[in-house]
Design a protein around this motif. Structure first.
Motif, PDB file in Angstrom:
ATOM      1  N   GLY B  61       0.819  -1.284   0.077  1.00  0.00           N
ATOM      2  CA  GLY B  61       0.094   0.050   0.013  1.00  0.00           C
ATOM      3  C   GLY B  61       0.867   0.993  -0.114  1.00  0.00           C
ATOM      4  N   LEU B  62       1.864   1.260   0.947  1.00  0.00           N
ATOM      5  CA  LEU B  62       2.764   2.475   1.143  1.00  0.00           C
ATOM      6  C   LEU B  62       3.584   2.453  -0.425  1.00  0.00           C
ATOM      7  N   PHE B  63       3.972   1.575  -0.921  1.00  0.00           N
ATOM      8  CA  PHE B  63       4.714   1.424  -2.412  1.00  0.00           C
ATOM      9  C   PHE B  63       3.824   2.040  -3.323  1.00  0.00           C
ATOM     10  N   GLU B  64       2.370   1.616  -3.172  1.00  0.00           N
ATOM     11  CA  GLU B  64       1.903   2.421  -4.560  1.00  0.00           C
ATOM     12  C   GLU B  64       1.510   3.809  -4.076  1.00  0.00           C
ATOM     13  N   GLN B  65       1.402   4.265  -3.123  1.00  0.00           N
ATOM     14  CA  GLN B  65       1.318   5.666  -2.846  1.00  0.00           C
ATOM     15  C   GLN B  65       2.697   6.407  -2.809  1.00  0.00           C
ATOM     16  N   LYS B  66       3.704   5.515  -3.149  1.00  0.00           N
ATOM     17  CA  LYS B  66       5.090   5.929  -3.263  1.00  0.00           C
ATOM     18  C   LYS B  66       5.327   6.789  -1.935  1.00  0.00           C
ATOM     19  N   SER B  67       4.954   6.345  -0.740  1.00  0.00           N
ATOM     20  CA  SER B  67       5.015   6.995   0.550  1.00  0.00           C
ATOM     21  C   SER B  67       6.721   7.032   0.945  1.00  0.00           C
ATOM     22  N   SER B  68       6.870   8.391   1.678  1.00  0.00           N
ATOM     23  CA  SER B  68       8.083   8.912   2.177  1.00  0.00           C
ATOM     24  C   SER B  68       8.635   7.813   3.201  1.00  0.00           C
ATOM     25  N   LEU B  69       7.563   7.017   3.781  1.00  0.00           N
ATOM     26  CA  LEU B  69       7.926   5.997   4.760  1.00  0.00           C
ATOM     27  C   LEU B  69       9.021   5.086   4.078  1.00  0.00           C
ATOM     28  N   LEU B  70       8.899   4.983   2.670  1.00  0.00           N
ATOM     29  CA  LEU B  70       9.556   3.719   2.186  1.00  0.00           C
ATOM     30  C   LEU B  70      11.276   4.248   1.879  1.00  0.00           C
ATOM     31  N   THR B  71      11.316   5.513   1.757  1.00  0.00           N
ATOM     32  CA  THR B  71      12.633   5.948   1.243  1.00  0.00           C
ATOM     33  C   THR B  71      13.830   5.348   1.795  1.00  0.00           C
ATOM     34  N   PRO B  72      13.876   5.285   3.071  1.00  0.00           N
ATOM     35  CA  PRO B  72      15.076   4.302   3.395  1.00  0.00           C
ATOM     36  C   PRO B  72      15.225   3.024   2.973  1.00  0.00           C
ATOM     37  N   PHE B  73      14.101   2.522   2.315  1.00  0.00           N
ATOM     38  CA  PHE B  73      14.326   1.074   1.618  1.00  0.00           C
ATOM     39  C   PHE B  73      14.209   1.129  -0.092  1.00  0.00           C
ATOM     40  N   LEU B  74      14.660   2.403  -0.493  1.00  0.00           N
ATOM     41  CA  LEU B  74      14.354   2.367  -1.672  1.00  0.00           C
ATOM     42  C   LEU B  74      15.284   1.640  -2.705  1.00  0.00           C
ATOM     43  N   PHE B  75      16.478   1.325  -2.059  1.00  0.00           N
ATOM     44  CA  PHE B  75      17.338   0.398  -2.582  1.00  0.00           C
ATOM     45  C   PHE B  75      17.036  -0.752  -2.827  1.00  0.00           C
ATOM     46  N   ILE B 173      -6.215  -3.265   2.724  1.00  0.00           N
ATOM     47  CA  ILE B 173      -7.278  -2.231   2.205  1.00  0.00           C
ATOM     48  C   ILE B 173      -7.105  -0.716   2.877  1.00  0.00           C
ATOM     49  N   GLY B 174      -6.702  -0.924   3.926  1.00  0.00           N
ATOM     50  CA  GLY B 174      -6.689   0.204   4.900  1.00  0.00           C
ATOM     51  C   GLY B 174      -5.552   1.190   4.548  1.00  0.00           C
ATOM     52  N   PHE B 175      -4.366   0.364   4.465  1.00  0.00           N
ATOM     53  CA  PHE B 175      -3.109   1.254   4.141  1.00  0.00           C
ATOM     54  C   PHE B 175      -3.242   1.375   2.421  1.00  0.00           C
ATOM     55  N   SER B 176      -4.043   0.974   1.544  1.00  0.00           N
ATOM     56  CA  SER B 176      -3.798   1.301   0.223  1.00  0.00           C
ATOM     57  C   SER B 176      -4.344   2.825  -0.042  1.00  0.00           C
ATOM     58  N   LEU B 177      -5.245   3.221   1.010  1.00  0.00           N
ATOM     59  CA  LEU B 177      -5.957   4.393   0.697  1.00  0.00           C
ATOM     60  C   LEU B 177      -6.396   4.684  -0.708  1.00  0.00           C
ATOM     61  N   ASP B 178      -6.904   3.550  -1.183  1.00  0.00           N
ATOM     62  CA  ASP B 178      -7.602   3.611  -2.645  1.00  0.00           C
ATOM     63  C   ASP B 178      -8.931   2.789  -2.544  1.00  0.00           C
ATOM     64  N   PRO B 179     -10.001   3.563  -2.854  1.00  0.00           N
ATOM     65  CA  PRO B 179     -11.390   2.701  -2.819  1.00  0.00           C
ATOM     66  C   PRO B 179     -11.225   1.633  -3.897  1.00  0.00           C
ATOM     67  N   SER B 180     -10.439   1.940  -5.051  1.00  0.00           N
ATOM     68  CA  SER B 180     -10.456   0.857  -6.223  1.00  0.00           C
ATOM     69  C   SER B 180      -9.754  -0.276  -5.717  1.00  0.00           C
ATOM     70  N   THR B 181      -9.005  -0.337  -4.726  1.00  0.00           N
ATOM     71  CA  THR B 181      -8.200  -1.640  -4.300  1.00  0.00           C
ATOM     72  C   THR B 181      -9.469  -2.745  -4.178  1.00  0.00           C
ATOM     73  N   LEU B 182     -10.395  -2.462  -3.522  1.00  0.00           N
ATOM     74  CA  LEU B 182     -11.367  -3.285  -3.039  1.00  0.00           C
ATOM     75  C   LEU B 182     -12.061  -4.029  -4.471  1.00  0.00           C
TER      76      LEU B 182
END
Lengths: 303, 369
Positions: B61-75, B173-182
């Motif tokens: 879900g975070l990856f889809e949103q390109k969340s900054s939380l994943l920045t340290p793990f971009l590698f 679903i909750g972390f996707s923040l995208d209704p189309s996920t359902l």
């Protein structure tokens, strides 16, 4: 009325277990007697609505045995003959589980389990695994689990089978107390007539699936009008011979004589003959049938 | 304490109706089995795959949103195909499918262990200690008894399959923040739930039937182990020797795996991912421009790859149990494996046999001696 059956018939293949049985029993402690194969077990299962009847109808506690078997089983308690346990439980869990199975709420069942375990004398064994109980303890545990929901009718199938005298006495004492002091109706199926006699006030005698005798024990054991039991101090046999010479039939039974007096004679003649013989009459009482005699007579009659 | 010291008190409470009687049996059974320390350890261990699944869905879900939380793990995502990095939403259902498939593959092992620990005593001990008269002389019908005992297995299996599935899905679903996920993933949820129910039904009825065959729970456990492990070994041996497409049907878990593959359509998902990564490799080579492949450019993209998926060298042999076994049929790789209805028929047959065994082995009180 506790139990009402009309024309109940049940066959297993060629064997007729119940043959048009009709019986009405009111509240109280009822003994169910009969030789092996008389239909006692089938009758108990019919009353609990566990078998499909071929014919007839009946009610237990006013509930139709064909239509409301689950309600009947909820209102009665059953103590099976065989050794049977819910495995893996301690005593109090066992009884509480039995209560929950009839519809008690878990909390009520647990509270009540403690009470009835105290009542049957298993209070100190309540946290022991039931598999480790002795035969007598298991029997009392079964009684506790059968009365946990305070049933209106308690059915005991051979309750003292295989028990030592002390355990047997305890179970009979419990049964008597439930019936006489607590007002619970009992149906006791047993081969041991003294057990039935000590607990019950009514008996039903079955044979070949039919009703052979029914009534209160006192009634069935009614005194015989012209028969008395006499015991003299000296030789019983000599006194019997003396009675025979006067045309009075006498039979030696154990340590006394059973004397059948002619219609026109009263007991006075016995005293006269004793004086003549120089004997002392140590016991003289009207003869009553034992339950065993009642049972044997009832069983013998159809044949 | 002498008898009768406490006296006897009448009880004036109310009794419940007859509807939920099986729940009493289930609750007691679950409680008794939970005392087993091995059961507790296995339940704890079975939590790990559930946590991994939930973690993956959250990260996705975070990856889809390109969340900054994943920045340290971009590698970590540098090696992914550009197509995937550019538009992960387009591969959502594919990766969710594979995640759930992997989860169930592991949970099937834990499920078999749990059934082995929980199931053998359920009926065999009742038979050994002659508990049937105690049950059936109370307002308990045979169906209540069966359902109650089945419920014990269902509770444990559902706890490691169905419940984590639903929780992980909700989290995803909750972390996707995208209704189309359902809309994209409801088939994954449905397939997972149906598969979970099939595992519970099949393993539950089968274990109860085996448990009713013996009064010794160790024998029951041995039979279950045999059914599970020996049937797998047997399937593999047959596969090696006679090489017929029906060989995997001999394996109990192989049949469950085949049903899962069909329900989740994992073969398509695997093929898509294979195609995606191979297309990524080609693009890398094109960019390098060092070979003749570079002139071909990108062929077809994902749709093309899924239509003609190249088999990777690591792909298992067709028909292997638990592997990515293609089967003939729409949307599946042609020319290998066997149709999933065969496995369904095997499981149905086992279920029918189990029900028949139960109905003959556990008799009501009128048929008891």
């Amino acid at each position: 009325m506790l139990i009402e059956l009309q024309g109940v018939t049940k066959t297993y293949g060629k064997i007729t277990a119940l043959d048009g049985l009709s019986v009405s029993l009111s509240e109280g402690a009822i003994g169910l007697l009969g030789p092996n194969g008389a239909g006692k077990t089938t009758l108990i299962r019919s009353l609990m609505g566990l078998i499909t009847l071929d014919a007839g109808e009946g009610k237990v506690l006013g509930l139709d045995i064909r239509k409301r078997s689950l309600d009947i089983r909820q209102r009665i308690g059953f103590v099976p003959e065989d050794e049977c346990l819910f495995p893996g439980l301690v005593g109090v869990e066992f009884v509480a589980y039995a209560g929950e199975l009839v519809g008690m709420r878990p909390r009520d069942a647990m509270q009540r389990a403690h009470e009835v375990l105290d009542y049957v004398g298993l209070g100190e064994a309540r946290y022991r695994r039931v598999e480790s109980y002795s035969t007598g303890m298991k029997q009392r545990l079964k009684i506790a689990s059968a009365i946990v929901h305070d049933p209106q009718l308690l059915v005991l199938d051979e309750p003292t089978n295989g028990m030592d005298p002390a355990g047997r006495s305890e179970v009979l004492e419990l049964s008597r107390d439930l019936s006489r002091s607590k007002g619970m109706s009992l149906l006791v199926s047993s081969h041991l007539l003294p057990d039935v006699e000590s607990v019950c006030d009514h008996v039903v005698v079955l044979g070949r699936g039919r009703l052979l005798a029914q009534g209160s024990i006192q009634q069935l054991k009614a005194a015989h009008d012209q028969e008395v039991e006499v015991r003299v101090r000296g030789d019983q046999r000599a006194f019997a011979d003396r009675l025979a010479r006067r045309g009075i039939a006498a039979e030696l039974v154990d340590d006394h004589l059973v004397v059948r007096l002619p219609q026109e004679l009263g007991t006075r003649v016995l005293w006269e003959l004793a004086v003549e013989a120089g004997e002392q009459v140590r016991a003289l009482r009207p003869r009553r049938s034992t339950l065993e005699e009642v049972f044997l007579k009832a069983v013998a009659e159809p044949s | 304490m002498p008898i009768l010291d406490q006296g006897y008190q009448h009880w004036n409470g109310t009794l419940a109706g007859h509807a939920g009687r099986c729940l009493v049996i289930t609750r007691r059974g679950v409680g008794v089995q939970f005392k087993n320390r091995w059961v507790q350890w296995i339940l704890l261990a079975a939590l790990a795959p559930a946590l991994v699944l939930a973690g993956f869905l959250v990260v996705w879900g975070l990856f889809e949103q390109k969340s900054s939380l994943l920045t340290p793990f971009l590698f970590l995502v540098q090696g992914l195909p550009p197509e995937l990095r550019a538009g992960p939403r387009g591969f959502r259902s594919t990766f969710w499918t594979l995640a759930f498939d992997q989860f169930f593959q592991i949970q099937l092992f834990f499920s078999m262990i749990l059934v082995l620990l929980v199931g053998p005593e359920l009926i065999s001990q009742d038979l050994r200690f002659n508990a049937m008269p105690l049950y059936f002389s109370r307002p308990v019908r045979r169906i209540d008894y069966f359902l109650g005992k089945f419920g014990v297995i269902a509770a444990y299996l559902g706890g490691v399959t169905i419940l984590p599935t639903m929780l992980a899905y909700a989290l995803g679903i909750g972390f996707s923040l995208d209704p189309s996920t359902l809309g994209d993933t409801w088939r994954v949820l449905l397939g997972s739930l149906v598969y979970g129910v099939i595992v519970v039904l099949s393993a539950g009825t089968l274990m109860l039937a085996i448990s009713s065959l013996s009064r010794n729970s160790r024998h029951v456990a041995a039979v279950w182990l045999g059914l599970w492990i020996l049937s797998n070994v047997g399937a593999n041996v047959l596969e090696q020797t006679i090489e017929r497409p029906w060989c995997p049907l001999v394996s109990y878990t192989g049949n469950l795996n085949r049903i899962r593959e069909a329900l989740l359509d994992t073969r398509s998902a695997r093929a898509q991912v294979r195609g995606l990564f191979q297309a990524g490799e080609r693009m890398g080579m094109d960019a390098a421009g060092s070979t003749g492949f570079g002139r071909r450019g990108r062929r077809g993209g994902l749709a093309d790859a899924s239509a003609h998926p190249p088999l990777s060298p690591a792909s298992p042999r067709p028909g292997m149990v638990g592997g990515a076994v293609p089967a003939s049929g729409a949307g599946e790789e042609p020319g290998s494996g066997y149709p999933w209805p065969w496995s369904a028929l095997v499981l149905l047959g086992l279920g029918g046999g189990s029900v028949w065994t139960l109905s003959t082995r556990v008799r009501s009180l009128d048929q008891l001696r």
